[in-house]
Design an enzyme around this catalytic site. Structure first.
Site, mmCIF file in Angstrom:
data_model
loop_
_atom_site.group_PDB
_atom_site.id
_atom_site.type_symbol
_atom_site.label_atom_id
_atom_site.label_comp_id
_atom_site.label_asym_id
_atom_site.label_seq_id
_atom_site.Cartn_x
_atom_site.Cartn_y
_atom_site.Cartn_z
ATOM 1 N N LYS A 36 0.849 -1.198 0.000
ATOM 2 C CA LYS A 36 0.000 0.000 0.000
ATOM 3 C C LYS A 36 0.881 1.244 0.000
ATOM 4 C CE LYS A 36 -0.439 -0.130 5.045
ATOM 5 N NZ LYS A 36 -1.291 0.157 6.187
ATOM 6 N N ARG A 134 -9.389 -0.463 15.563
ATOM 7 C CA ARG A 134 -9.388 0.484 14.439
ATOM 8 C C ARG A 134 -10.578 0.143 13.557
ATOM 9 N NH1 ARG A 134 -4.087 1.205 10.667
ATOM 10 N NH2 ARG A 134 -4.450 -1.037 10.324
ATOM 11 N N TYR A 270 16.309 30.885 5.244
ATOM 12 C CA TYR A 270 15.301 31.740 5.889
ATOM 13 C C TYR A 270 15.615 31.943 7.369
ATOM 14 C CZ TYR A 270 12.415 30.977 1.771
ATOM 15 O OH TYR A 270 11.942 30.942 0.491
ATOM 16 N N MET A 318 11.593 24.798 0.757
ATOM 17 C CA MET A 318 10.650 23.908 0.061
ATOM 18 C C MET A 318 11.348 23.033 -0.987
ATOM 19 S SD MET A 318 7.128 24.746 -1.999
ATOM 20 C CE MET A 318 6.332 25.646 -0.710
HETATM 21 C C1 LIG Z 1 -3.930 -4.196 8.307
HETATM 22 C C2 LIG Z 1 -2.453 -4.144 8.143
HETATM 23 N N1 LIG Z 1 -1.776 -5.297 8.011
HETATM 24 C C3 LIG Z 1 -0.448 -5.321 7.856
HETATM 25 C C4 LIG Z 1 0.298 -4.156 7.835
HETATM 26 C C5 LIG Z 1 1.793 -4.237 7.684
HETATM 27 O O1 LIG Z 1 2.427 -3.799 8.859
HETATM 28 P P1 LIG Z 1 4.023 -3.740 8.903
HETATM 29 O O2 LIG Z 1 4.409 -2.700 7.902
HETATM 30 O O3 LIG Z 1 4.315 -3.318 10.304
HETATM 31 O O4 LIG Z 1 4.523 -5.081 8.565
HETATM 32 C C6 LIG Z 1 -0.366 -2.933 7.973
HETATM 33 C C7 LIG Z 1 0.418 -1.694 7.973
HETATM 34 O O5 LIG Z 1 0.080 -0.634 8.389
HETATM 35 C C8 LIG Z 1 -1.775 -2.926 8.129
HETATM 36 O O6 LIG Z 1 -2.462 -1.783 8.268
#
Ligand SMILES: Cc1ncc(COP(=O)(O)O)c(C=O)c1O
Length: 377
Positions: A36, A134, A270, A318
């Site tokens: 992700k 969560r 700056y 920046m």
């Molecule tokens: C639902 C879920 N599973 C697995 C992971 C992977 O976690 P990590 O990067 O600590 O291995 C994440 C990361 O945020 C997550 O949100």
């Protein structure tokens, strides 16, 4: 290809090594590679391909768009979207053969309706809340929610999972054990109800590498470790003994774009905040906080030029930073390393994280899209 004098090198050999090592270490279960957020800033498509070649069972994303981008790149492997998505996204999930996460009845109904309309079966993983609080269905309601999914002819309940809240904190092993026990209880309840679910995953990087729930023989979803970064920045560890050697994947580099020699008493950037205590060579690098070099680094952060650690000469702007190179000679075009290794010196994402009071995850995710990624294969 961009000729910008600032870039991130993504060492796909290191990434492949890390995934292979993690897969080998977890011989009793399979690994889902978490890609992700553009693979935590490393480049999702490239990392996804390498992860699958290196033995990952599937991929995890946070957004539908992230999954669709992987499909458009020709990746056919299982792709799990790791939380429920708004109804407007359900068509794209089903049409692209992504695996949906569900925990609320309304989502199950909407997804089922979309799948029926499209006449495409949709694979679903049920997320259970075992203590992270969560998202997820409460453990006590998990079997009932699983039955809701199974009642839908166009949904296929292929997975069940939960997420650990404190796996990288050895002082809170009790919490992790409680979560693992609760998840094991849900798996038993499902079995008693005659519900067989093939994919069962619980551990993140810290959990998988520390084998916290090894006895359950579950799959894991591993992100940060695959990128060669320890989850806990303060200790630069996963909170315990880990036998796997991990190599950092991302380096952040730039070339010196301008050089000036300034007298003692002059100041830079700056606010002219820190007057020079000696006549110094000041090297300008053409990247700044819009690229992810956070402004909070200027007082304590360091940059490698000529194999030496150097301080910022003034606040980070920046698009540019100025680096104090003392009385050394530096030339336009010289290479500078902001994250990575030069000679015998190394600056890690977790070094930034410690200075910024954050975690390595945020550092690499924060290297913005303005920075071209250069892949080392
Ligand atoms: C639902 C879920 N599973 C697995 C992971 C992977 O976690 P990590 O990067 O600590 O291995 C994440 C990361 O945020 C997550 O949100």
């Amino acid at each position: 290809m961009s000729q910008r004098w600032a870039w991130a090198e993504i060492d796909l050999r290191a990434y492949a090594h890390n995934v292979r090592a993690i897969v080998a270490d977890t011989t009793t279960h399979r690994v889902w590679a978490v890609v992700k957020a553009d693979a935590y800033g490393h480049g999702a498509v490239e990392c996804a391909r390498v992860a699958l070649d290196a033995g990952a069972q599937g991929l995890c994303v946070a957004l539908v768009d992230e999954g669709v981008a992987l499909r458009r790149a020709g990746i056919a492997a299982p792709i799990l979207v790791m939380s429920e998505q708004p109804p407007g996204e359900h068509r794209a999930i089903v049409a692209n053969g992504l695996i949906a996460t569900v925990y609320n009845e309304t989502t199950i109904e909407s997804l089922a309706q979309t799948a029926a309309e499209l006449e495409i079966s949709c694979s679903v993983h049920l997320k259970v809340d075992t203590g992270m609080h969560r998202v997820g269905v409460a453990a006590i309601d998990a079997v009932a929610r699983a039955q809701c999914v199974r009642a839908e002819p166009w949904l296929s309940l292929d997975g069940i999972y939960s997420h650990l809240a404190t796996a990288d904190d050895p002082t809170r092993n009790d919490v992790t054990e409680r979560q693992a026990r609760m998840f094991a209880g849900v798996l038993n309840d499902l079995k008693d109800a005659g519900i067989d679910v093939s994919d069962r995953h619980l551990e993140n990087s810290a959990g998988a590498l520390r084998h916290v729930a090894e006895i359950l023989r579950l799959d894991s979803r591993v992100g940060i470790a695959t990128y060669g970064i320890a989850g806990d920045a303060a200790s630069n560890s996963f909170g315990g003994n880990v036998s796997v050697h991990l190599a950092p994947v991302m380096s952040l580099k730039a070339r010196v774009s301008h050089v000036q020699v300034l007298d003692a008493g002059e100041a830079v950037s700056y606010g002219l905040r820190r007057p020079l205590t000696q006549r110094s060579t000041i090297a300008t690098l053409p990247l700044g906080y819009a690229d992810g070099v956070r402004r909070g680094l200027w007082q304590e952060g360091e940059v490698l030029i000529g194999g030496k650690r150097r301080r910022f000469a003034g606040v980070i702007t920046m698009d540019q930073v100025m680096v104090d190179c003392g009385n050394d000679t530096v030339c336009v075009g010289d290479e500078a390393v902001l994250i990575g290794t030069q000679g015998t010196e190394t600056i890690g994402a977790n070094d930034w994280a410690r200075l910024l009071g954050t975690i390595g995850y945020e550092v690499t995710c924060g290297i913005s899209a303005r920075i071209p990624r250069v892949y080392l294969r």
